[in-house]
Enzyme design. Sequence first.
Site, PDB file in Angstrom:
ATOM      1  N   ASP A   1       0.665  -1.168   0.062  1.00 22.12           N
ATOM      2  CA  ASP A   1       0.156  -0.227  -0.088  1.00 22.12           C
ATOM      3  C   ASP A   1       0.792   1.509  -0.025  1.00 22.12           C
ATOM      4  O   ASP A   1       0.659   2.327   0.704  1.00 22.12           O
ATOM      5  CB  ASP A   1      -1.160   0.104   1.240  1.00 22.12           C
ATOM      6  CG  ASP A   1      -1.925  -1.143   1.291  1.00 22.12           C
ATOM      7  OD1 ASP A   1      -1.929  -2.012   0.103  1.00 22.12           O
ATOM      8  OD2 ASP A   1      -2.723  -1.166   2.100  1.00 22.12           O
TER       9      ASP A   1
ATOM     10  N   ASP B   1      -4.761  -0.963  -1.709  1.00 24.74           N
ATOM     11  CA  ASP B   1      -5.892  -0.808  -1.090  1.00 24.74           C
ATOM     12  C   ASP B   1      -6.733  -0.128  -2.001  1.00 24.74           C
ATOM     13  O   ASP B   1      -6.441   0.883  -2.601  1.00 24.74           O
ATOM     14  CB  ASP B   1      -5.607   0.387   0.326  1.00 24.74           C
ATOM     15  CG  ASP B   1      -6.697  -0.127   1.174  1.00 24.74           C
ATOM     16  OD1 ASP B   1      -6.828  -0.988   1.429  1.00 24.74           O
ATOM     17  OD2 ASP B   1      -7.058   1.011   1.986  1.00 24.74           O
TER      18      ASP B   1
ATOM     19  N   HIS C   1     -10.819   0.412  -2.376  1.00 29.16           N
ATOM     20  CA  HIS C   1     -12.024   0.408  -1.976  1.00 29.16           C
ATOM     21  C   HIS C   1     -12.911   1.216  -3.032  1.00 29.16           C
ATOM     22  O   HIS C   1     -12.893   2.150  -3.587  1.00 29.16           O
ATOM     23  CB  HIS C   1     -12.161   1.184  -0.680  1.00 29.16           C
ATOM     24  CG  HIS C   1     -11.293   0.914   0.456  1.00 29.16           C
ATOM     25  ND1 HIS C   1     -11.431  -0.574   0.760  1.00 29.16           N
ATOM     26  CD2 HIS C   1     -10.630   1.590   1.134  1.00 29.16           C
ATOM     27  CE1 HIS C   1     -10.458  -0.655   1.918  1.00 29.16           C
ATOM     28  NE2 HIS C   1      -9.901   0.269   2.110  1.00 29.16           N
TER      29      HIS C   1
ATOM     30  N   HIS D   1     -17.328   2.664   0.857  1.00 31.70           N
ATOM     31  CA  HIS D   1     -16.852   1.361   1.555  1.00 31.70           C
ATOM     32  C   HIS D   1     -17.212   1.455   3.142  1.00 31.70           C
ATOM     33  O   HIS D   1     -17.084   2.290   3.587  1.00 31.70           O
ATOM     34  CB  HIS D   1     -15.532   1.397   1.490  1.00 31.70           C
ATOM     35  CG  HIS D   1     -15.053  -0.175   1.816  1.00 31.70           C
ATOM     36  ND1 HIS D   1     -14.475  -0.440   3.092  1.00 31.70           N
ATOM     37  CD2 HIS D   1     -15.002  -1.169   1.257  1.00 31.70           C
ATOM     38  CE1 HIS D   1     -14.178  -1.696   3.350  1.00 31.70           C
ATOM     39  NE2 HIS D   1     -14.409  -2.031   2.102  1.00 31.70           N
TER      40      HIS D   1
ATOM     41  N   HIS E   1     -10.716   6.617   1.897  1.00 33.38           N
ATOM     42  CA  HIS E   1      -9.396   6.748   1.161  1.00 33.38           C
ATOM     43  C   HIS E   1      -9.349   5.733   0.284  1.00 33.38           C
ATOM     44  O   HIS E   1     -10.236   4.806   0.208  1.00 33.38           O
ATOM     45  CB  HIS E   1      -8.429   6.703   2.497  1.00 33.38           C
ATOM     46  CG  HIS E   1      -8.711   5.043   3.014  1.00 33.38           C
ATOM     47  ND1 HIS E   1      -9.495   4.781   3.964  1.00 33.38           N
ATOM     48  CD2 HIS E   1      -7.909   3.862   2.745  1.00 33.38           C
ATOM     49  CE1 HIS E   1      -9.585   3.583   4.173  1.00 33.38           C
ATOM     50  NE2 HIS E   1      -8.523   2.894   3.558  1.00 33.38           N
TER      51      HIS E   1
ATOM     52  N   LYS F   1      -7.080  -5.013  -2.827  1.00 34.37           N
ATOM     53  CA  LYS F   1      -7.883  -5.678  -1.475  1.00 34.37           C
ATOM     54  C   LYS F   1      -8.691  -4.502  -0.987  1.00 34.37           C
ATOM     55  O   LYS F   1      -8.407  -3.356  -1.119  1.00 34.37           O
ATOM     56  CB  LYS F   1      -6.763  -6.123  -0.620  1.00 34.37           C
ATOM     57  CG  LYS F   1      -5.773  -5.098  -0.116  1.00 34.37           C
ATOM     58  CD  LYS F   1      -5.010  -5.448   0.737  1.00 34.37           C
ATOM     59  CE  LYS F   1      -4.090  -4.510   1.327  1.00 34.37           C
ATOM     60  NZ  LYS F   1      -4.609  -3.236   2.132  1.00 34.37           N
TER      61      LYS F   1
ATOM     62  N   CYS G   1      -1.731  -2.900   7.686  1.00 37.14           N
ATOM     63  CA  CYS G   1      -1.739  -3.828   6.632  1.00 37.14           C
ATOM     64  C   CYS G   1      -0.480  -4.510   6.306  1.00 37.14           C
ATOM     65  O   CYS G   1      -0.392  -5.669   6.205  1.00 37.14           O
ATOM     66  CB  CYS G   1      -1.974  -2.985   5.233  1.00 37.14           C
ATOM     67  SG  CYS G   1      -3.695  -2.357   5.139  1.00 37.14           S
TER      68      CYS G   1
HETATM   69  C1  VGL Z   1      -4.726   0.557   5.893  1.00 38.72           C
HETATM   70  C2  VGL Z   1      -6.303   1.469   7.163  1.00 38.72           C
HETATM   71  C3  VGL Z   1      -7.142   1.487   6.346  1.00 38.72           C
HETATM   72  C4  VGL Z   1      -3.379   0.409   5.615  1.00 38.72           C
HETATM   73  C5  VGL Z   1      -5.529   0.589   4.790  1.00 38.72           C
HETATM   74  O1  VGL Z   1      -2.849   0.157   4.524  1.00 38.72           O
HETATM   75  O2  VGL Z   1      -2.402  -0.016   6.546  1.00 38.72           O
HETATM   76  N1  VGL Z   1      -4.842   1.129   6.848  1.00 38.72           N
HETATM   77  N2  VGL Z   1      -6.787   0.948   5.070  1.00 38.72           N
HETATM   78 ZN    ZN Z   2      -8.439   0.930   3.203  1.00 37.52          ZN
END
Ligand code: VGL
Ligand code: ZN
Length: 199
Positions: free
Chosen positions: A10, A48, A50, A54, A83, A108, A153
């Site tokens: 990410d 990430d 979404h 979401h 986000h 994901k 993550c």
């Molecule tokens: C993440 C919070 C929500 C991450 C992703 O990449 O750590 N944290 N979505």
């Molecule tokens: Zn996320």
Amino acid sequence: MAEEALIVIDVQNDFCPGGALAVEGGEEIVPVVNRMIEATPHVILTQDWHPAGHSSFASRHNGKTPFETVEADYGPQTLWPDHCVQGTKGAAFHPELEWTRAELIVRKGFRPGIDSYSAFFENDRKTPTGLGGYLKERGISKLTLVGLATDFCVAYSALDAVRLGFSVTVAMEACRAIDLGGSLAAMIGEMEKAGVRLS
Ligand code: VGL
Ligand code: ZN
């Protein structure tokens, strides 16, 4: 032969300063990650990803604000600012990330009703993303994880990877954390206990 892969978690605009869920110092890891990409035989990225609205977004829950927790049917879920919405600039990789060599990009968090921190399983800890099978089929058994955020993550991915039998190192200098209510220390403890190597 035990093949080795770098999993870059990410490294997206929304997790870097100026982004919707900025991780302090997130952009500082990019040159370090780029050097590791050069030096590792196989490279896999996660993104990430979404849909708008979401269920992990606080904006979807009446009276809730980001970083509060709700009880989802799969367990507790932290709520986040909107986000990494599919197709937006925030969801794109950091512009300096050298992603050309990536052999696979795992997206994901695309199911509206469930979040997915881990690159291997959604937050119910049992719906697979397919990455575990992909790596095993390719004979890749040694993983180094880097990216954002250390305590979400990256840590969830590392814990799932050891559970699946991979040999796992998290390169801490190429990670940055959100650190929500002590989450960084807690997840470092969990990773050490599970047998993740922290370097
Ligand atoms: C993440 C919070 C929500 C991450 C992703 O990449 O750590 N944290 N979505
Ligand atoms: Zn996320």
